[in-house]
Scaffold this active site. Sequence first.
Site, PDB file in Angstrom:
ATOM      1  N   SER A 140       0.865  -1.185   0.000  1.00 43.41           N
ATOM      2  CA  SER A 140       0.000   0.000   0.000  1.00 43.41           C
ATOM      3  C   SER A 140       0.899   1.232   0.000  1.00 43.41           C
ATOM      4  O   SER A 140       2.083   1.143   0.379  1.00 43.41           O
ATOM      5  CB  SER A 140      -0.843   0.002   1.275  1.00 43.41           C
TER       6      SER A 140
ATOM      7  N   TYR B 267      -2.248  -1.180  10.396  1.00 34.17           N
ATOM      8  CA  TYR B 267      -2.177  -1.316   8.933  1.00 34.17           C
ATOM      9  C   TYR B 267      -0.839  -0.817   8.411  1.00 34.17           C
ATOM     10  O   TYR B 267      -0.186  -1.464   7.594  1.00 34.17           O
ATOM     11  CB  TYR B 267      -3.345  -0.529   8.328  1.00 34.17           C
TER      12      TYR B 267
HETATM   13  P1  NAD Z   1     -11.477  -6.002  -0.231  1.00 32.94           P
HETATM   14  O1  NAD Z   1     -12.063  -5.977   1.126  1.00 32.94           O
HETATM   15  O2  NAD Z   1     -12.349  -5.835  -1.426  1.00 32.94           O
HETATM   16  O3  NAD Z   1     -10.607  -7.312  -0.434  1.00 32.94           O
HETATM   17  C1  NAD Z   1      -9.941  -7.953   0.607  1.00 32.94           C
HETATM   18  C2  NAD Z   1      -9.933  -9.421   0.286  1.00 32.94           C
HETATM   19  O4  NAD Z   1      -9.297 -10.116   1.360  1.00 32.94           O
HETATM   20  C3  NAD Z   1     -11.363  -9.981   0.161  1.00 32.94           C
HETATM   21  O5  NAD Z   1     -11.383 -10.919  -0.882  1.00 32.94           O
HETATM   22  C4  NAD Z   1     -11.563 -10.643   1.508  1.00 32.94           C
HETATM   23  O6  NAD Z   1     -12.484 -11.709   1.443  1.00 32.94           O
HETATM   24  C5  NAD Z   1     -10.154 -11.145   1.774  1.00 32.94           C
HETATM   25  N1  NAD Z   1      -9.927 -11.480   3.161  1.00 32.94           N
HETATM   26  C6  NAD Z   1     -10.158 -10.722   4.271  1.00 32.94           C
HETATM   27  N2  NAD Z   1      -9.861 -11.437   5.370  1.00 32.94           N
HETATM   28  C7  NAD Z   1      -9.421 -12.651   4.959  1.00 32.94           C
HETATM   29  C8  NAD Z   1      -8.995 -13.831   5.620  1.00 32.94           C
HETATM   30  N3  NAD Z   1      -8.944 -13.921   6.952  1.00 32.94           N
HETATM   31  N4  NAD Z   1      -8.635 -14.901   4.859  1.00 32.94           N
HETATM   32  C9  NAD Z   1      -8.697 -14.852   3.516  1.00 32.94           C
HETATM   33  N5  NAD Z   1      -9.113 -13.766   2.827  1.00 32.94           N
HETATM   34  C10 NAD Z   1      -9.457 -12.686   3.552  1.00 32.94           C
HETATM   35  O7  NAD Z   1     -10.325  -4.876  -0.223  1.00 32.94           O
HETATM   36  P2  NAD Z   1      -9.307  -4.419  -1.358  1.00 32.94           P
HETATM   37  O8  NAD Z   1      -9.380  -2.961  -1.363  1.00 32.94           O
HETATM   38  O9  NAD Z   1      -9.487  -5.178  -2.624  1.00 32.94           O
HETATM   39  O10 NAD Z   1      -7.919  -4.835  -0.666  1.00 32.94           O
HETATM   40  C11 NAD Z   1      -7.056  -5.837  -1.183  1.00 32.94           C
HETATM   41  C12 NAD Z   1      -5.628  -5.553  -0.729  1.00 32.94           C
HETATM   42  O11 NAD Z   1      -5.213  -4.321  -1.293  1.00 32.94           O
HETATM   43  C13 NAD Z   1      -5.474  -5.406   0.785  1.00 32.94           C
HETATM   44  O12 NAD Z   1      -4.262  -6.002   1.194  1.00 32.94           O
HETATM   45  C14 NAD Z   1      -5.430  -3.908   0.979  1.00 32.94           C
HETATM   46  O13 NAD Z   1      -4.726  -3.548   2.125  1.00 32.94           O
HETATM   47  C15 NAD Z   1      -4.698  -3.478  -0.286  1.00 32.94           C
HETATM   48  N6  NAD Z   1      -4.912  -2.073  -0.650  1.00 32.94           N
HETATM   49  C16 NAD Z   1      -6.154  -1.596  -0.980  1.00 32.94           C
HETATM   50  C17 NAD Z   1      -6.290  -0.251  -1.333  1.00 32.94           C
HETATM   51  C18 NAD Z   1      -7.630   0.355  -1.731  1.00 32.94           C
HETATM   52  O14 NAD Z   1      -7.728   1.586  -1.858  1.00 32.94           O
HETATM   53  N7  NAD Z   1      -8.672  -0.421  -1.977  1.00 32.94           N
HETATM   54  C19 NAD Z   1      -5.170   0.577  -1.326  1.00 32.94           C
HETATM   55  C20 NAD Z   1      -3.928   0.051  -0.980  1.00 32.94           C
HETATM   56  C21 NAD Z   1      -3.804  -1.283  -0.654  1.00 32.94           C
END
Ligand code: NAD
Length: 257
Positions: free
Chosen positions: A139, A152
Site C-alpha cells: 500500500s 495497517y
Molecule cells: P477487499 O475488502 O475488497 O478485499 C480484501 C480481500 O481479502 C477480500 O477478498 C476478503 O475476502 C479477503 N480477506 C479478508 N480477510 C481474509 C482472511 N482472513 N482470509 C482470507 N481472505 C481474507 O479490499 P481491497 O481494497 O481489494 O484490498 C485488497 C488488498 O489491497 C489489501 O491487502 C489492501 O490492504 C490493499 N490495498 C487496498 C487499497 C484500496 O484503496 N482499496 C489501497 C492500498 C492497498
Amino acid sequence: MSLAGKTAVITGSNSGIGLGVAKELARLGADVVLNSFSNSDADHALAAEIAREHGVSARYIQADMSDGDACRGLIEAAGVCDILVNNAGIQHVAPIDEFPVDKWNAIIAINLNSAFHTTAAALPGMRARGWGRVVNIASAHGLTASPYKSAYVAAKHGVVGMTKAVALETAEEPITVNAICPGYVLTPLVEAQIPDTMREYDMDRDTVIREVMLARQPSREFATTAQIGGTVAFLASDAATQITGTTISVDGGWTAM
Ligand code: NAD
C-alpha cells in the site's frame, strides 16, 4: 504477452483488487486459484465464470489467511504456484491507545503474517520448477503513514521489508519478489463509503471523491483493480526479470509529495 502454462494463487480474491488481479492474469492465459475465508456458492461461481470467460483453469480454495497453517494449506492444495499474489488484507482505524488488541492481531496476521506463510510454502515449488514470481500487495501505507492506522501501516511496512529480504534470499534464482503499493483503488469497499461521505460533507459524488477521498492522491483519480492487475502481469513478464526487491507505486503521485 502470455501467461499460459503458469498458475497464479491470489489470496483474498473473491472481491476488489484480488479479483481484479485474478481476472487480468486469467485474461493473459494464466490458470488461477481464488481464495478467501468464506466458502459460498458465489465464491465458486466466480471461479467458474473466470474459467468460462478466459478458457483457463480457475479454482476457488477456501482458507483463512489469519491462520498460518491454513495459509500453508492453500499453497499445498493449489498444487502448483508459479505466481503468488499476497493480497488478502483488512483495515481498522483507531488511535493507538484505543486500538482493540484483537483488531491489531488480526491485521498483522492477515496483512503480514499470511505473506510469510504462503511465501515460505510456495518457494520450494518455484525452485523445483525453475521459475517464480511473488507479488505482495502492500500500500502507499507501506511507504508513508496516516494517523489512526498504526496496525495497517506497521503491517504494510513489514510487507515491504519482507519483500526486500526474500528478494535477496532468492536473488541468484529465477524468482523475483516485489511489492505493489497502491494508493486509493476503487473497490466495492471504497465505493460503499462514497454515499455516507457525500452526506457527511454535503457534497456531490465528484466533489467528495476529488476533495475528500482523494485529497492525498495528486491525480485526483482512483486507481482501478485492472491497473493493479496489469502491474502484477508486468512483474510476471520477462521484461521484469531483473526487477526484484522493490516497490512499484500505483498511487497517482501520493508518495511523490
Ligand atoms: P477487499 O475488502 O475488497 O478485499 C480484501 C480481500 O481479502 C477480500 O477478498 C476478503 O475476502 C479477503 N480477506 C479478508 N480477510 C481474509 C482472511 N482472513 N482470509 C482470507 N481472505 C481474507 O479490499 P481491497 O481494497 O481489494 O484490498 C485488497 C488488498 O489491497 C489489501 O491487502 C489492501 O490492504 C490493499 N490495498 C487496498 C487499497 C484500496 O484503496 N482499496 C489501497 C492500498 C492497498
